[in-house]
Structures are given as C-alpha cells and as structure tokens.
Design a protein around this motif. Structure first.
Motif, PDB file in Angstrom:
ATOM      1  N   UNK A  65       1.067  -0.766   0.087  1.00 34.40           N
ATOM      2  CA  UNK A  65       0.025   0.286   0.289  1.00 34.40           C
ATOM      3  C   UNK A  65       0.793   1.120   0.070  1.00 34.40           C
ATOM      4  N   UNK A  66       1.078   2.572  -1.074  1.00 35.26           N
ATOM      5  CA  UNK A  66       1.305   3.155  -1.457  1.00 35.26           C
ATOM      6  C   UNK A  66       1.072   3.833  -0.757  1.00 35.26           C
ATOM      7  N   UNK A  89      -0.679   6.331  -2.124  1.00 34.97           N
ATOM      8  CA  UNK A  89      -1.255   6.912  -3.886  1.00 34.97           C
ATOM      9  C   UNK A  89      -1.589   6.182  -4.951  1.00 34.97           C
ATOM     10  N   UNK A  90      -2.733   7.056  -5.005  1.00 32.64           N
ATOM     11  CA  UNK A  90      -3.731   5.857  -5.666  1.00 32.64           C
ATOM     12  C   UNK A  90      -2.972   5.076  -7.088  1.00 32.64           C
ATOM     13  N   UNK A  91      -3.105   5.814  -7.891  1.00 30.89           N
ATOM     14  CA  UNK A  91      -2.453   6.112  -8.716  1.00 30.89           C
ATOM     15  C   UNK A  91      -1.717   4.864  -9.375  1.00 30.89           C
ATOM     16  N   UNK A  92      -0.561   4.985  -8.417  1.00 27.82           N
ATOM     17  CA  UNK A  92      -0.008   4.161  -8.294  1.00 27.82           C
ATOM     18  C   UNK A  92      -0.068   2.353  -7.487  1.00 27.82           C
ATOM     19  N   UNK A  93      -1.109   2.492  -6.355  1.00 26.22           N
ATOM     20  CA  UNK A  93      -1.221   1.080  -5.613  1.00 26.22           C
ATOM     21  C   UNK A  93      -2.517   0.512  -7.392  1.00 26.22           C
ATOM     22  N   UNK A  94      -3.346   1.350  -7.947  1.00 28.89           N
ATOM     23  CA  UNK A  94      -3.846   0.575  -8.855  1.00 28.89           C
ATOM     24  C   UNK A  94      -2.816   0.403  -9.876  1.00 28.89           C
ATOM     25  N   UNK A  95      -2.105   0.838 -10.583  1.00 25.40           N
ATOM     26  CA  UNK A  95      -1.417   0.844 -11.588  1.00 25.40           C
ATOM     27  C   UNK A  95      -0.435  -1.070 -11.548  1.00 25.40           C
TER      28      UNK A  95
END
Ligand code: FDP
Length: 365
Positions: A245-246, A248-254
């Motif tokens: 879990x970062x 930072x949603x964009x990175x987590x989703x990527x």
C-alpha cells in the motif's frame, strides 16, 4: 533497438483509424492532456529543487489542504484545454464547481473531468503521484456552455479515460475502449513511447492493497474478507497474498493491474463522512474502473459495478474495490453475508441519490 518505436501520437492516430467517422477532435484532446502531463511531470521532478513544496494555504472542497503542485497541475490542464474548442465543460477535483469555457472561446463536443494531482499528500516524501482524467461526450442539447448533466454521467458512457504516474519514470496509460496501453516518457526526446501495449491483469493475483491501519473501523464483511485474503479464514485457508500500500492511488492501481490482486478503499466507522468511503466517483473511481474493465479486471462499490453508478453530485464519494474479477466477486459475497448494517446505509444513499438524479433535455445521437 529490438522492436518498432511507437510514439503516443502515432498510436492514437492508429486507434483513430478504427473510427472512420472520427473528426480528429478527440485525438487532439488526448494530445492536449498529454502535453499538460509533460508540464506536470517537469514540475513534479523539480519539486525538491524549486521553492515549490509546502502548502498553498488553501483547502479544497474535500477539506484537504491543497499543495502548490495541485494548483499548478489544475491550471496546466485547464489552460491547455479551455481555448481549444474541443471541450464543452470541465470539472476538477480541485474546484467545487463546473469549469465553463470562457465566452471568448468556442465550445466543443467533449466533457473533461480530472483529478490533477492524486496522492498529493505524498509529495513532500518523494512518493509517486498521478493525474487521472475522463472524457465523455456531451449530453445536453443546444448551444449552451454545458450543464451539470454533461458532467454527471455514469462510467459506462466514458469515451476514454487514463492516468499519468509521475514516478521513477513518467507513464501515460489510457484506454479509448480498445484495450489499455501504457507509454513511458523518454525525457531526452520529450516523447511518450509505447512501452506497455495491451495491458491485462494477470490471472494469478499477487498483492492486496488497503490502508490496514483503519482495520478497527472497517465493517465486518471487509474485515473478514481481508482475513481471507491473508489466507487465515478458518474454513478456507490458503497461502495468502502479499500486502502493498503506497497511499497514492494511481500507483497502487497501476501495480494492481500489472501484478494482479485487489485494491480497496472501503467505508469505515471512524467518522460519518466515511460511510461511503473517501474516494471520488467521478475524478478517481469511474475512470480507473473503465481502465480496469478494459484490462480484464473489475471494479465495484461492494454491491454494484462502479461503471453503473449514476452520479448525482460532482464530488460524490464511493467505496472502491478494483482487481481480479474473482477477488472482487468474493468481496461482494462477504459484504452481502456480513455487512448488513452497512448495506442499510448503502440503500439509504442509493435512495437519496435517485431522488436527486439530474433531468434535462438530452442531445441527439
Ligand atoms: P491523497 O489524500 O494523498 O490525495 O484520493 C486521495 C488519496 O490520496 C489517494 O491517492 C490515496 O489512495 C488515498 O487518498 C490515501 O488515503 P489514506 O491516507 O486514508 O490511506
């Protein structure tokens, strides 16, 4: 070089050939967003050098403190698009109201919504942040400058969506309904080059992703489901997934799309404003759900597909679960079985939303 170098421009033009009736307006709008992304990428990498870090002193409509880069990113997108004649109306996570095109410029057929810099609470720690965008066709009739109905469209009507990650490299990932394609910015030539054609989520999931620190506030269904993900549910023990879990949603989703697994931002009982979670349907969840579906994954609010939700407010929040389809379905089953108290809250929200649904004349075609 081992394979052909394909720039994002060429790729978008190739995609346009699938639509003989295309006028090029849509393609040009994607270029505009891409150019704004390059500007934002430049600023985010200079953030530690320039005297730009720190809070701008304002708070956004969610009550969160805005950072200077948020403001920069918001302005970069608005200024790139507002005079282009391609867009009818816009909305940004950083603005409480619709953004209308100034009278001196022409309006176009598209509607643009964006989160200019998602994960911005991470900027001070040099963690990746991102931009998320959605493109719809307008639905309001006439020559007006766009209405709320244009902005409040369900995700299944998206014409395109994408995200940009400003991380160890800058990546632009988008879908116009023909699969998901990722491009990496080559700074030396200033071009996004096709690096990840046809992204699809792997069948075998690797990680689950959630802010486990809020576990004590989760409803029972999500708590039990996460225990199951960890392989610890008594009736169905298994090896379990790793946790990443970062925040930072964009990175987590990527990462979730590239490695397989599930990302979750559930509702919780910590405060009443979290009854429907934290994330915004229009700026974050719907576009990412569109990309997920195009990549063979699924996205749900725990009961219904995210793409089916009819928005009723610009800054509406929703619980968000995105990942391998079987993992999302399992989550929904846990919620049906154990989250009775929250399901009542959910039904109330759905009922209120129906009463608020927008109604204005629709454009033809
Ligand atoms: P941020 O508040 O930093 O902008 O949508 C906002 C978001 O970040 C997401 O990017 C991120 O996934 C989430 O909030 C993190 O929230 P928590 O700190 O509550 O986990």
């Amino acid at each position: 070089m081992t394979r052909n170098v394909i720039t994002i421009e060429r790729h978008i033009l190739d995609q346009q050939r699938h639509f003989p009736q295309a006028t090029g307006v849509f393609t040009s709008l994607l270029y505009d967003i891409m150019l704004a992304a390059k500007l934002i990428a430049r600023e985010t990498t200079r953030a530690g050098l320039a005297d730009i870090l720190g809070l701008a002193g304002a708070t956004n409509v969610q009550g969160e403190q805005q950072q200077k880069l948020d403001v920069y990113a918001h302005n970069a997108i608005v200024r790139m698009v507002d005079h282009s004649g391609r867009v009818r109306v816009m909305a940004s996570e950083e603005d409480p109201d619709p953004i209308h095109i100034p009278e001196r410029y022409e309006c176009g057929p598209y509607v643009l919504l964006f989160d200019p810099l998602d994960g911005s609470s991470n900027i001070d720690f040099n963690v990746s942040v991102g931009t998320i965008f959605s493109i719809y066709r307008r639905v309001s009739a006439g020559n007006d400058r766009g209405s709320l109905d244009d902005l409040l469209q369900p995700g299944y009507k998206l014409a395109a969506a994408g995200y940009v990650i400003y991380g160890s490299s800058t990546m632009f990932v988008y879908s116009a309904g023909q699969g998901v394609h990722g491009f990496t910015l080559d700074r030396t030539v200033g071009e996004f080059l096709l690096s990840h054609p046809n992204i699809t989520i792997p069948d075998r999931p690797k990680y689950y992703s959630v802010n486990q620190g809020y576990q004590q506030y989760w409803y029972e269904g999500v708590r039990r489901y996460v225990t199951w993900l960890q392989g610890l549910e008594e009736e169905d023990p298994h090896k379990g997934l790793g946790l990443r879990y970062i925040g930072s949603m964009v990175s987590d989703i990527h990462r979730t799309l590239m490695s397989g697994g599930i990302f979750m931002y559930p509702p919780d009982t910590k405060q009443s404003s979290m009854q429907m979670g934290k994330l915004r349907l229009l700026y974050e969840c719907a576009p990412l759900a569109f990309i997920a579906e195009q990549a063979g994954a699924a996205a749900s609010d725990g009961v219904n597909p995210i793409l089916n939700i009819q928005p009723t407010e610009l800054h509406q929040r929703t619980p968000f679960y995105l990942g391998n389809r079987d993992l999302v379905e399992k989550l929904e089953a846990y919620i049906q079985k154990y989250n009775g108290d929250w399901l009542e809250i959910y039904e109330q929200h759905v009922k209120l939303a129906r009463e608020r649904e927008p109604r204005t004349p629709q454009a033809e075609g």
